[in-house]
Design an enzyme around this catalytic site. Structure first.
Site, short mmCIF file in Angstrom:
data_model
loop_
_atom_site.label_atom_id
_atom_site.label_comp_id
_atom_site.label_asym_id
_atom_site.label_seq_id
_atom_site.Cartn_x
_atom_site.Cartn_y
_atom_site.Cartn_z
N LYS A 193 79.19 46.27 -10.33
CA LYS A 193 79.21 47.37 -11.29
C LYS A 193 80.18 48.45 -10.80
O LYS A 193 80.21 48.76 -9.61
CB LYS A 193 77.80 47.96 -11.42
CG LYS A 193 77.66 49.02 -12.53
CD LYS A 193 76.22 49.55 -12.62
CE LYS A 193 76.07 50.54 -13.77
NZ LYS A 193 74.69 51.07 -13.87
N SER A 247 72.72 51.01 -18.59
CA SER A 247 74.15 51.16 -18.43
C SER A 247 74.85 49.99 -17.76
O SER A 247 76.07 49.85 -17.88
CB SER A 247 74.44 52.43 -17.61
OG SER A 247 73.95 52.26 -16.27
N SER A 262 68.54 51.24 -16.21
CA SER A 262 69.88 50.70 -16.43
C SER A 262 70.13 49.28 -15.94
O SER A 262 71.20 48.73 -16.17
CB SER A 262 70.94 51.62 -15.81
OG SER A 262 71.18 52.70 -16.68
#
Lengths: 485, 461
Positions: free
Chosen positions: B78, B153, B177
């Site tokens: 990420k 997210s 997330s």
């Protein structure tokens, strides 16, 4: 005389508190591994954390905690076993993360006090509100380029102790002595070098005035970043008078932050409380609360060096020094160390006189710090020994001292080399006296006729003839005998 | 040869070990898939050259018998994790040129275990969102329906895992997330106990909530990754000294007699597979019971106040002065305003403004302090529940993924979007979502039991 400002409407007194920032002596910064050393090329001592890089986290330097606790003891203060780090938020170029890590709600050190000498020569007790641990900001450099500012983060993240006094200061003199005492304490403890020129000790002053007899505080003005004891005293006096004049002229003035300008001898407005910043303090989630044990605190207490006030009392009680002498000799750690080394096993009073007399004079004359004295404390002690055991006279000793100061040699060697040994051989002295008496029969007659004062003249002649090497007491005694005969 | 990207992480490890294929071959297969599915926009930055180099080094290590726990496994990271020498943007324009000179502790541990970096996955800007639509680099598409969002997210990571564009990926949770996009993309996601994984090198959103974690195709894959990433880090003062067990070895598929609580407050809306899953767990010998979590409803507000309050100070450092994008101005303040106005997207700016209010002298008193108190009450809900049961079980996100259009019109603000996720973030307990959208939440530090139950939950298709 008690500090008062006489106005047209009455007599005013000062109400003042000091906030002193002390840069902590430690190898690395308070939350990063970068060097905390002063100086270096710009941005030499900067870890990624100090430059506010993403993903960087603070890790508390335990040395800084220890230094705060030590200083807390120096301030006779309560050590808090639980303290918490907060973020103080504001934007400025030299604050790389946009917040300063500090301790607002739960500081590491709580209430304490310092006793200071006031303008009457008496003692005033100044309360300490708190001492908290925080990080320093970097430095903005605005004068290297006409339109740009440069940033140096060497100082960013260096540990600071902010020491906040209660509003107990009532005169510029008290403020001055408070700072001197504080500086002496942190230097004794080795927690801050106390150097106000280099900014490792900085002072903010809160000043207000009120009529004598009033019990409430009137509103205050903060003077930021004053960098010498003298300036602090001047700034307080100026600001107090300014406020009195305004009150008496029926004018109001804002609760604001001002700057002291020593060149024009005035304080100038920086920002007023109406547009004061909201620092949006809140606990720093990157740092768990700091919880320390009794054992940890006790361990630090046990290893504390002797503090100036305690040392002073000991010098007076055990060594028989006067309050004045003791105060001078403990005023900084190096002087006290020198004196104690020199006085070890000797008449402390005599050694004190030599340190505060000839040594201080010579050091001041040559601008040498006592720790770099060419006359070592051991040699100064040996010099005193030579006087005590009658090897040399006090007068010769002064001569020997000057040679020691120039050559760093030990006094016995100098005495030997220069043949300065005091003559205590009565036969030799008697011979000398006989010769002088024989050469001055008129003066002998005068003495016998009752002019006693002339005896001193004869002693002088004996000293002169012996180039000062005759033990003056012995010379006196022998002269008396000869004159009686 | 079969498509190597079809293998789970666990199976790929086996194949590598048995020398059926090399890491270079596996990596090439993934790089091919990434190219083929680039339209999904799962990655912000692809690092094919670095990947092949790392894969080659991995093969060399394996040849010398020095294989690590994840030797040769290609991963997506990420874009909130700082990777040394590889651009790390937090999906924000303000960091669009930022190349970290250091590596996050968790990713360093992955590389030390032999893993291979494929690239940096898309996310909501600074991880603020649950649709991956606030990214400066554009929306990521849900591989199961490209009109839909992947959740967020960590939507880039979830989409990359679901579309087999990596064997596994890292994620971060602040308010759900990892589990949210795992649920939307039908992959497994796990957020360990707060303090298990170091936050060093992870770009901060809200420090007291942020927790690095993983997304993969199965719970076992997640377990293998997390046991490598977790463990004390002297660079993070909030990281725990607790020993990290070999989680993947504890997945024995035996939950007989285990007490599983189902919070009443998490049953308001239930997905289609719910009844079947409950029955499945009963059949496996678990004892299911209802528990009360009375402060669940407050979690959303508490989360917003705390996360935005913390975020506003965490993001204060992005001022254009030292790194990242700078927009000049006549004065320092003007430079700050220009940089932050043009550097941050709308959602981040909104949260900054609210967060500034929540931490202002007044807001702190009226909102932040009450939110902290409520956070304690929510924690008490968990403490009480865990006196009775070993784990909690519920849907992760009880709704179907919304379309990109719906997301742009605020669908993510719907009450069932993250209600079941936020309470566990506020309390720091371990929680995971199986690839069938069902979640398990456990006691503090009992990550092993959560993974163990999740592994069984995942068997119910």
């Amino acid at each position: 005389m008690t500090y008062r400002i006489e106005g047209k409407t009455g007599t005013w007194e000062l109400v003042c508190g000091l906030e002193v920032h002390c840069e902590i002596i430690s190898n690395s910064k308070v939350f990063s591994g970068a060097s905390a050393e002063f100086g270096g090329e710009p941005n030499d001592h900067v870890a990624f954390l100090d430059a506010g890089f993403p993903g960087q986290l603070p890790v508390l330097n335990e040395k800084c905690v220890e230094q705060c606790i030590k200083t807390g003891f120096g301030l006779n203060a309560k050590i808090n076993k639980h303290s918490v780090f907060d973020r103080k938020n504001y934007f400025y170029g030299d604050l790389p993360t946009g917040y300063q890590i500090t301790q607002l709600f739960y500081p590491i050190v709580g209430e304490g006090y310092l006793d200071v000498t006031n303008e009457d020569g008496g003692i005033s007790r100044i309360g300490i509100e708190r001492l908290h641990l925080e990080q320093d900001a970097g430095k903005s450099i605005h004068d290297m380029h006409p339109t740009r500012s440069y940033l140096d983060f060497n100082r960013a993240g260096v540990g600071l102790m902010e020491i906040v006094s209660k509003p107990d200061v009532r005169s510029p003199e008290e403020a001055g002595d408070y700072l001197r005492k504080l500086r002496s304490i942190v230097r004794y403890l080795g927690t801050c070098d106390g150097n106000m020129d280099e900014g490792s000790m900085r002072c903010d002053i809160n000043v207000s005035v009120r009529k004598v007899g009033e019990t409430e505080f009137r509103h205050r003005v903060e003077i930021k970043n004053v960098n010498s004891v003298k300036f602090v005293m001047q700034a307080i006096d100026l600001e107090a008078h300014r406020q009195v004049e305004l009150y008496e002229a029926g004018q109001t003035f804002p609760q604001e932050t001002r700057l002291f300008d020593p060149e024009n001898m005035e304080t100038r407005s920086m920002r007023s409380k109406e547009n004061a910043l909201d620092y949006r303090y809140f606990p720093d989630p990157d740092l768990p609360p700091l919880d320390i044990t009794d054992e940890y605190i006790e361990n630090i207490r046990k290893n504390l060096p002797e503090l100036p006030e305690v040392k002073k009392a000991r010098f007076m009680d055990e060594l028989g020094l006067s309050e004045y002498d003791a105060r001078i000799l403990v005023s900084d750690r190096e002087t006290a160390l020198y004196f104690e080394t020199a006085a070890k096993g000797r008449d402390a009073k005599k050694v004190a006189n030599w340190v505060m007399g000839d040594l201080f004079a010579a050091l001041n004359r040559e601008y040498i710090a006592i720790e770099n004295s060419p006359v070592s404390p051991e040699n100064l002690g040996a010099l005193v020994d030579l006087i005590t055991d009658g090897t040399i006279s006090g007068k010769i000793a002064k001569e020997v001292f000057e040679i020691m100061f120039e050559t760093k040699k030990d006094p016995a060697a100098i005495v030997e080399e220069k043949g300065l040994k005091q003559v205590s051989d009565t036969g030799a002295i008697e011979k000398m006296i006989d010769e002088i008496l024989a050469a001055n029969p008129d003066k002998v007659a005068e003495i016998k006729a009752g002019k006693d004062k002339l005896k001193g003249w004869f002693v002088g002649q004996i000293m002169k003839a012996s180039q000062g090497k005759v033990n003056p007491a012995l010379a006196n005694q022998l002269l008396e005998q000869k004159l009686k005969n | 040869m079969t498509d190597l990207t079809e293998l789970t992480l666990t199976d790929a490890l086996k194949g590598l070990k048995e020398k059926k294929f090399s890491s270079v071959e596996l990596t090439k297969a993934y790089l091919g898939k990434m190219e083929e599915l680039r339209r999904l926009n799962a990655y912000i930055t692809e690092t094919p050259e670095k990947a092949l180099q790392m894969a080659e080094e991995s093969d060399n290590r394996r040849a010398k018998g020095e294989a690590g726990k994840l030797e040769g496994i290609p991963l997506g990271i990420k874009d909130m994790f700082c990777t040394k020498g590889t651009k790390t943007t937090a999906a924000s324009r303000i960091l669009s040129n930022f190349i970290p000179p250091f590596e996050a502790t968790t990713t360093q541990r992955l590389w030390d275990a032999g893993a291979v970096l494929l690239g940096k996955t898309n996310t909501d800007e600074f991880a603020m969102g649950s649709s991956t639509i606030t990214s400066y680099y554009g929306v990521t598409h849900n591989p199961h329906d490209e009109n839909k969002v992947p959740g967020g997210s960590s939507g880039g990571s979830a989409a990359a895992v679901a579309a087999h564009m990596c064997a596994g990926a890292t994620g971060t949770e602040t308010g759900g997330s990892i589990r949210h996009p795992a649920s939307f993309c039908k992959v497994s996601g796990f957020k360990p106990t707060y303090g298990r994984c170091s936050r060093y090198g992870v770009i901060a959103y809200a420090s007291s909530l942020d927790e690095p974690g993983v997304l993969a195709r199965s719970v076992e894959d997640c377990a293998r990754m997390i046991e490598v990433m977790a463990g004390h880090d002297p660079k993070d003062s909030t990281s725990s000294h607790r020993e990290v067990p070999e989680f993947h070895k504890m997945l024995d598929k035996n939950i007989k007699g285990m007490k599983i609580g189902i919070p009443k407050e998490y049953q308001e809306l239930l997905p289609a597979n719910w009844e079947k899953a409950v029955q499945f767990l009963k059949d496996e010998g678990a004892v299911l019971m209802d528990v009360d979590m009375p402060h669940t409803e407050e979690a959303g507000m508490v989360y917003y106040v705390i996360s935005q309050g913390e975020a506003t100070t965490n993001l204060a450092r992005y001022d254009g002065a030292r790194y990242g994008v700078r927009e000049n101005g006549e004065t320092l303040d003007e430079m700050y305003m220009n940089t932050r106005m043009k550097g941050f997207g709308q959602e981040v700016r909104n949260r900054m403004i609210l967060g500034t209010f929540f931490t202002s002298a007044k807001g702190y008193h009226d909102y932040f302090v009450p939110a902290q108190k409520m956070r304690s009450l929510i924690k008490q809900d968990f403490d009480k529940a865990f006196e009775k049961v070993d784990v909690l079980f519920s849907p992760a996100v009880p709704i179907e993924p919304f379309t990109i259009e719906e997301a742009k019109h605020g669908a993510a603000k719907g009450r069932f979007n993250d209600n079941y996720l936020m309470p566990s973030c506020l309390t720091g307990v371990p929680a995971g979502c199986a690839n069938n959208g069902l979640q398990v939440i456990g006691r503090m530090w009992d990550d092993a039991t959560v993974l163990k139950v999740l592994d069984v939950v995942e068997m119910c298709k």
